[in-house]
Design a protein around this motif. Structure first.
Motif, mmCIF file in Angstrom:
data_model
loop_
_atom_site.group_PDB
_atom_site.id
_atom_site.type_symbol
_atom_site.label_atom_id
_atom_site.label_comp_id
_atom_site.label_asym_id
_atom_site.label_seq_id
_atom_site.Cartn_x
_atom_site.Cartn_y
_atom_site.Cartn_z
ATOM 1 N N ARG A 186 0.856 -1.183 0.000
ATOM 2 C CA ARG A 186 0.000 0.000 0.000
ATOM 3 C C ARG A 186 0.894 1.235 0.000
ATOM 4 N NH1 ARG A 186 -2.984 -3.598 -0.710
ATOM 5 N NH2 ARG A 186 -5.104 -3.931 0.063
ATOM 6 N N VAL A 187 0.475 2.262 -0.728
ATOM 7 C CA VAL A 187 1.276 3.486 -0.839
ATOM 8 C C VAL A 187 1.576 4.068 0.536
ATOM 9 C CG1 VAL A 187 1.252 5.893 -1.615
ATOM 10 C CG2 VAL A 187 0.498 4.078 -3.174
ATOM 11 N N ARG A 191 5.254 4.438 2.618
ATOM 12 C CA ARG A 191 5.733 5.740 3.073
ATOM 13 C C ARG A 191 5.953 5.748 4.590
ATOM 14 N NH1 ARG A 191 4.291 10.959 0.022
ATOM 15 N NH2 ARG A 191 4.589 10.359 -2.167
ATOM 16 N N ALA A 312 8.383 10.092 -8.217
ATOM 17 C CA ALA A 312 7.189 9.287 -8.438
ATOM 18 C C ALA A 312 6.525 9.712 -9.747
ATOM 19 C CB ALA A 312 6.221 9.454 -7.276
ATOM 20 N N CYS A 471 8.280 2.768 -4.873
ATOM 21 C CA CYS A 471 7.166 2.230 -4.096
ATOM 22 C C CYS A 471 5.853 2.883 -4.504
ATOM 23 C CB CYS A 471 7.418 2.420 -2.606
ATOM 24 S SG CYS A 471 8.685 1.335 -1.911
ATOM 25 N N ASP A 472 5.863 4.202 -4.659
ATOM 26 C CA ASP A 472 4.659 4.888 -5.146
ATOM 27 C C ASP A 472 4.241 4.315 -6.496
ATOM 28 O OD1 ASP A 472 4.597 6.555 -2.946
ATOM 29 O OD2 ASP A 472 4.776 8.425 -4.084
ATOM 30 N N ASN A 475 2.889 0.545 -6.348
ATOM 31 C CA ASN A 475 1.618 0.436 -5.625
ATOM 32 C C ASN A 475 0.490 1.177 -6.329
ATOM 33 O OD1 ASN A 475 2.327 -1.274 -3.451
ATOM 34 N ND2 ASN A 475 3.368 0.412 -2.430
ATOM 35 N N LEU A 476 0.811 2.261 -7.031
ATOM 36 C CA LEU A 476 -0.212 2.935 -7.838
ATOM 37 C C LEU A 476 -0.623 2.072 -9.026
ATOM 38 C CD1 LEU A 476 1.190 6.576 -7.781
ATOM 39 C CD2 LEU A 476 -0.990 5.837 -6.798
ATOM 40 N N TRP A 490 -1.365 11.571 -10.118
ATOM 41 C CA TRP A 490 -0.801 11.463 -8.774
ATOM 42 C C TRP A 490 -0.074 12.738 -8.375
ATOM 43 C CZ3 TRP A 490 -1.234 9.368 -4.366
ATOM 44 C CH2 TRP A 490 -0.162 9.170 -3.482
ATOM 45 N N LEU A 507 -5.153 3.822 -1.214
ATOM 46 C CA LEU A 507 -3.771 4.108 -0.806
ATOM 47 C C LEU A 507 -3.430 3.392 0.493
ATOM 48 C CD1 LEU A 507 -3.642 7.957 -1.463
ATOM 49 C CD2 LEU A 507 -2.771 6.131 -2.955
#
Length: 517
Positions: A186-187, A191, A312, A471-472, A475-476, A490, A507
């Motif tokens: 998950r975003v 984070r 990102a 990661c963004d 996961n997006l 985004w 998210l």
């Protein structure tokens, strides 16, 4: 001594005090290659499935590491999957030098008891400074982290949905942390892990990261102007290599003996147990996994994000496949927002930065590949099953999945590039003499980098603080697929999807009581 002072700190202080009276060389105390206990990384392995087994040999072989505890919610796993018959069992036999280990057992080995047995047997036979009291074993990672005061690091090898809660707990206890891909599925969880690593100021390592030796040659060609301004990168994988599901299981088989289903669910909401969710199968589900792009995209794209200094993406869109069925003589498309598609494409768009113009990265899996470039069609060539393609304003480079052995296409352009830079033509491959393999495990450079960092050396190329943009992006991509391919715009600074407000709920996740992050 305060209750939270760990063994390393105590022994380091004791060693300093003893040095006031005498200094004895370590080689006298412990022989060649001896590493004092206070200089070791004391490691807890959380998650002991098939991938953890594949990776444990090199860690056990390191004189700088002691595996002092293992943890898994499955005491003696049944239902694990592997890529070849008896591959795991035979690997364990070689590792612990026991050719009859589990003779006649029909299941793929894995789980807590197997992990403890491997560690204890290896250290008993081959030494290496392993724990004399035996390897501790826990079902609940929280109990492990509470009781094992002497550990300095944890390695997280659990299903994707539990990476974040385990990593966060360990970081908040001041431990060094290794996490396999993804950092979280998950975003907002990813984070949170990154910010916890920043706050803890501990050395961390994201296991699929690399320095990019495979990608470097292609990126050097691009930097030298071989294909003009880079516009697109295409990356395709043969994954998935595990079962895919287009329906939520309707039957409710009993939970296997020794399997803690509630702990396996971790932060996820309660649901009935089913083997379709667990072990390797978890990758198929949006709740528990990250799909093929999370499984393999981190390996191939991490060096690309670092070398090109990508932030990102500002836009992510996808094209998932779908499944259909028929009922009462009527065909219909299955509405699926719970499991990853059997195949997909993903397009991630990145803004210009500095001297680098905008860039698009395309991902393909499930047998889908980019269109064969005209340059290859003219030479009657095809794209390989896996690969990476760089598209520039004036040319293209094609290579392996991580851009291994990159070639400017067509061949004439590659020859001209070599000639202009006095690069000799590669020699044709020569047959290699057969050499009996050395089956004893060795520490891999992939592990040595985090071992050095955890002992006070430089931060690794896989430090969590470098992981935010990738990661963004990944996961997006999962959110876009889950929404049937919708484009997501985004805003990374505001941490929100601007064009589909309802998508922001994805998210994060709905948390089970007591697991909220």
């Amino acid at each position: 001594m305060t209750s939270d002072m760990n063994r390393r700190e105590f022994l380091s202080g004791a060693a300093a005090a003893a040095a006031t009276f005498t200094i004895v060389p370590r080689r006298v105390l412990g022989g060649p290659g001896y590493v004092a206990p206070s200089d070791k990384v004391t490691l807890a392995c959380i998650g002991f499935g098939t991938q953890a087994i594949r990776e444990i040999g090199g860690i056990l072989a390191s004189p700088e590491v002691e595996v002092v505890a293992v943890c898994d919610v499955d005491r003696d796993g049944a239902g694990y999957l592997e890529w070849g018959r008896n591959q795991l069992r035979d690997g364990i036999r070689r590792l612990i030098d026991d050719p009859a280990w589990r003779e006649g057992a029909g299941s793929v080995p894995g789980g807590l008891n197997v992990g403890k047995e491997i560690v204890d047997t290896y250290y008993a036979k081959f030494g290496g400074g392993g724990p004399r009291r035996g390897c501790a074993a826990y079902v609940d990672f929280r109990e492990l982290l509470e009781k094992e005061k002497d550990i300095t690091a944890v390695k997280v090898m659990t299903p994707d949905h539990t990476h974040a809660p385990i990593a966060l707990t360990a970081l908040r206890r001041g431990l060094n942390v290794i996490v396999h891909k993804p950092l979280a599925n998950r975003v907002l969880e990813a984070r949170a892990v990154i910010e916890a690593a920043r706050a803890a100021d501990r050395a961390t390592h994201f296991l699929p990261a690399s320095e990019g030796a495979s990608q470097k040659q292609a990126l050097d060609m691009i930097a030298n102007g071989a294909i003009g301004t880079l516009r697109e990168i295409h990356n395709w994988s043969v994954r998935p290599m595990w079962p895919q599901f287009d329906r939520i299981p309707a039957d409710t088989p009993p939970v296997p003996a020794g399997f803690d289903w509630a702990l396996w669910l971790g932060p996820s909401l309660d649901r009935p147990y089913h083997p379709a969710y667990t072990h390797t199968n978890f990758r198929s589900w949006y709740e528990f996994g990250g799909g093929s792009i999370a499984d393999m995209g981190h390996y191939s794209l991490w060096p690309i994000f670092q070398a090109l200094d990508l932030d990102a993406p500002f836009s992510v869109e996808s094209t998932p496949t779908h499944a259909c069925d028929a009922k009462d003589g009527v065909c219909f498309q299955i509405r699926n927002d719970y499991s990853f598609p059997t195949a997909c494409t993903v397009r991630m768009r990145f803004a210009s930065k500095g001297n680098r113009p905008p860039l698009d990265i395309f991902w393909y899996d499930g047998g889908i590949k980019p269109a064969v470039p005209d340059e290859l069609m003219a030479e009657n060539r095809e794209l390989a099953a896996e690969g990476m393609l760089f598209v520039g304003a004036t040319g293209r480079i094609v290579g392996g999945f991580r851009s291994e052995n990159p070639l400017i296409i067509p061949d004439g352009k590659m020859r001209a590039y070599r000639a202009a830079r006095n690069i000799p033509e590669p020699e044709p491959p020569q047959p290699r003499p057969r050499i009996e393999p050395d089956t004893r495990p060795r520490v891999s450079p992939r592990d040595q980098v985090w071992i050095d960092a955890f002992k006070g050396g430089p931060r690794t190329y896989g430090d969590f603080l470098l992981a935010g943009p990738i990661c963004d992006a990944i996961n997006l991509a999962a959110i876009s697929l889950r929404l049937g391919g919708r484009r997501l715009l985004w805003d990374a600074a505001a941490v929100r999807i601007t064009n589909l407000p309802e998508a922001n709920a994805l998210l994060t996740r709905e948390y089970r009581e007591g697991w909220r992050i």
